[in-house]
Design an enzyme around this catalytic site. Sequence first.
Site, mmCIF file in Angstrom:
data_model
loop_
_atom_site.group_PDB
_atom_site.id
_atom_site.type_symbol
_atom_site.label_atom_id
_atom_site.label_comp_id
_atom_site.label_asym_id
_atom_site.label_seq_id
_atom_site.Cartn_x
_atom_site.Cartn_y
_atom_site.Cartn_z
ATOM 1 N N GLY A 132 0.860 -1.187 0.000
ATOM 2 C CA GLY A 132 0.000 0.000 0.000
ATOM 3 C C GLY A 132 0.883 1.218 0.000
ATOM 4 N N CYS A 151 5.551 -5.746 1.358
ATOM 5 C CA CYS A 151 5.801 -4.303 1.409
ATOM 6 C C CYS A 151 5.118 -3.682 2.635
ATOM 7 C CB CYS A 151 5.349 -3.694 0.081
ATOM 8 S SG CYS A 151 5.708 -1.985 -0.080
ATOM 9 N N TYR A 152 4.030 -2.943 2.464
ATOM 10 C CA TYR A 152 3.347 -2.372 3.634
ATOM 11 C C TYR A 152 2.981 -3.491 4.622
ATOM 12 C CZ TYR A 152 -0.139 0.166 6.416
ATOM 13 O OH TYR A 152 -0.845 0.736 7.447
ATOM 14 N N HIS A 162 7.968 -6.638 -4.067
ATOM 15 C CA HIS A 162 6.700 -7.103 -4.655
ATOM 16 C C HIS A 162 6.898 -8.435 -5.376
ATOM 17 C CE1 HIS A 162 4.090 -3.741 -3.755
ATOM 18 N NE2 HIS A 162 5.172 -3.005 -3.837
ATOM 19 N N GLU A 220 4.574 -10.166 -6.636
ATOM 20 C CA GLU A 220 3.515 -10.382 -7.620
ATOM 21 C C GLU A 220 3.806 -9.746 -8.974
ATOM 22 O OE1 GLU A 220 3.549 -8.510 -5.014
ATOM 23 O OE2 GLU A 220 2.390 -6.675 -5.249
ATOM 24 N N SER A 272 -25.369 -8.101 -23.673
ATOM 25 C CA SER A 272 -24.820 -6.993 -24.477
ATOM 26 C C SER A 272 -24.009 -7.502 -25.656
ATOM 27 C CB SER A 272 -23.914 -6.138 -23.597
ATOM 28 O OG SER A 272 -22.755 -6.885 -23.267
ATOM 29 N N GLY A 273 -23.672 -8.797 -25.635
ATOM 30 C CA GLY A 273 -22.759 -9.304 -26.668
ATOM 31 C C GLY A 273 -21.328 -9.322 -26.166
ATOM 32 N N GLY A 274 -21.075 -8.661 -25.022
ATOM 33 C CA GLY A 274 -19.745 -8.703 -24.417
ATOM 34 C C GLY A 274 -19.472 -10.104 -23.884
ATOM 35 N N VAL A 275 -18.209 -10.376 -23.604
ATOM 36 C CA VAL A 275 -17.804 -11.715 -23.175
ATOM 37 C C VAL A 275 -18.548 -12.125 -21.892
ATOM 38 C CG1 VAL A 275 -15.850 -13.114 -22.418
ATOM 39 C CG2 VAL A 275 -15.519 -11.344 -24.140
ATOM 40 N N ASP A 276 -18.601 -11.205 -20.921
ATOM 41 C CA ASP A 276 -19.129 -11.587 -19.609
ATOM 42 C C ASP A 276 -20.612 -11.943 -19.684
ATOM 43 O OD1 ASP A 276 -16.610 -10.772 -18.954
ATOM 44 O OD2 ASP A 276 -17.240 -8.833 -18.161
ATOM 45 N N SER A 277 -21.413 -11.068 -20.311
ATOM 46 C CA SER A 277 -22.850 -11.369 -20.317
ATOM 47 C C SER A 277 -23.144 -12.581 -21.206
ATOM 48 C CB SER A 277 -23.684 -10.143 -20.722
ATOM 49 O OG SER A 277 -23.434 -9.787 -22.054
ATOM 50 N N THR A 278 -22.338 -12.769 -22.253
ATOM 51 C CA THR A 278 -22.545 -13.938 -23.124
ATOM 52 C C THR A 278 -22.307 -15.234 -22.341
ATOM 53 O OG1 THR A 278 -21.807 -12.675 -25.022
ATOM 54 C CG2 THR A 278 -21.767 -15.064 -25.254
ATOM 55 N N LYS A 310 -11.449 -11.947 -15.775
ATOM 56 C CA LYS A 310 -11.809 -12.008 -17.197
ATOM 57 C C LYS A 310 -11.199 -13.225 -17.906
ATOM 58 C CE LYS A 310 -13.585 -9.294 -20.437
ATOM 59 N NZ LYS A 310 -14.719 -8.430 -20.041
#
Length: 599
Positions: free
Chosen positions: A57, A84-85, A171, A173, A223-229, A374
């Site tokens: 942070g 870190c923090y 870090h 990550e 909507s045709g987007g990946v998530d809603s599809t 995603k």
Amino acid sequence: MPAPIHPKSIVILDFGGQYAHLIARRVRESGAFSEIRPPNTPASELKDAAGIILSGGPQSVYDDGSPQADPAIVHLGVPVLGICYGHHWIAHTLGGKVTGGKTKEYGRTQISTHKDATLFQGLPEKFVVWMSHGDEVTTLPEGFICAASSADCANAAMESEARKIYSVQFHVEVVHTEYGNEILKKFVSLTDHAEWSIESYAKRIGEEVKKEVGDRRVFMLVSGGVDSTVAFTVLNEVLGAHRVQGLLVDTGLMRKNETRAIMNAFDLFGIENLEVVDASDEFFRNLEGVYEPEEKRRIIGDTFLAVQKRISEDMHLRFEDGWMLGQGTIYPDTIETGGTQHADTIKTHHNRVEAVQKMIDAGLVIEPLKDLYKDEVRKLGEEIGLSHDLVWRHPFPGPGLGVRILCAEHQEEAIPTYDIPQTTYASAVLPVRSVGVQGDGRTYRHALALFSETPYMIEPRFMELATSIPNTNPTFNRVLQCTSHITPPEFIFSPGYVTRERADLLRAADDIVYDEMHRAGLYEKIWQFPVVLLPFGTAAGMQSIVLRPIESQEAMTANAVSLPEEVVKIMTEKILKLPGIDCVFIDLTNKPPATIEWE
Ligand code: XMP
């Protein structure tokens, strides 16, 4: 009341850096389920966790109001990793000493690891890490050993094997840390975590959806987007088409032939319970005379809700008759970052507005993808049989082309001038402003266009200037290369709001870019490629196009992509043939300081 954690998950307490999502994703890649919680989550809620990671942070543990975890978490017997923090917080909480460092910079540093350190077993004795300088641990808490040191930082890592508490100043990550993934994997292997993979999740998801929906039915905007599809397909698969109803609202702000493409994709999958409504007239009517970006977003959101409400009433899809609302919300959309609330200032989460939150609290909303990132949604989509092309579509914002048609009523009164120090490159300030993100908030600033004798070749020097100019000059948040002109033309501004005509023009330019991207084999290398329409050109009534290719993981940060010369050339030439466009630019700015979209 927050939902209880998943038993045996690895919980990341988010102290507010940019890194919590990165850590969570890396943990999942190591095969353990991870979730992000606010820093002050009570220890009692974490006792079933397999492990706890304290993120980095921006603050010092001594700052007034710096985020604090519940001190009892270090007594739960659950393995803890501080980064870190988090490293400073552990030392400070367990009676060690933390001292303010000289600088607040990040950099590559070599560390030497201690041969007895559990966290680094099997790794070379020396390797390079991405170190955050700032505060440092100068006295170890009792029972801890120094696990690694660097030239400037005696206690670059510490651990107490007996207490299963480990912490690092650097870090793990980020990709700049060699063996970062191995260190995280090592920590994960020390925990008693539940196994996680998208294949096992795909099996579990069905049971969870069935339990949550019970004998109700689900209505969902697609909507045709990946998530809603993917979400809509999962609901169809699990509940059966007779218990799901989809609605696709054509806003007039979609890509060329988008509605047809979405319907064809669902047809192939045998999904027919999708009602398509053309509401474009209503959207353009409501956007008439609207210039302000957030006002546009609000109007588009409200129009969506009004259309959805009207259609669901027409179709008798009422909550009191046993209908629920389905949403394609994914994990990053559900998280409020605990330390800084940073994410909120950058992006409006349209599926977490107040009215929807109330429905969620009342148990009226089902979100089958709410735990997934995603790339995991994409894997799940492929796992359930959706086509590769469909699930690898680029992300597309909810308000669609609406946020890519820049609107302005008047020309800016005073357009600043600027000469780039120590170069001979010509530049011009654009007569409009766009949204960016600097520090903790949005900016609304000018873009600076640079000109080169070889306009199709992205100048490496311009990529550098795209970082240095916004960092040193508060007038600008974006730097572009002009690909249609080699010297600055005079820009002629034309007022404009969102109209069908402008949407059609942008749709045509967007279509050219998508075709050429596919032809060049770049589609899957580029994460997202907004194409933006600006209300000025080099003659009265003419407009400009901005190409905005970026690479990113989760859209929180992004890098501009330097396209090959021949691709820039063909895109520019084809776009310039569109009637009404006489100027083309490519945006070279990273996020931050710019945002991905221009509004
Ligand atoms: P920015 O422009 O904030 O965008 O860097 C980050 C990601 O979010 C998308 N975006 C939106 N998505 N509604 C959405 O559903 C919005 O209002 C919105 N604004 C930006 C953007 O396309 C990028 O993927």
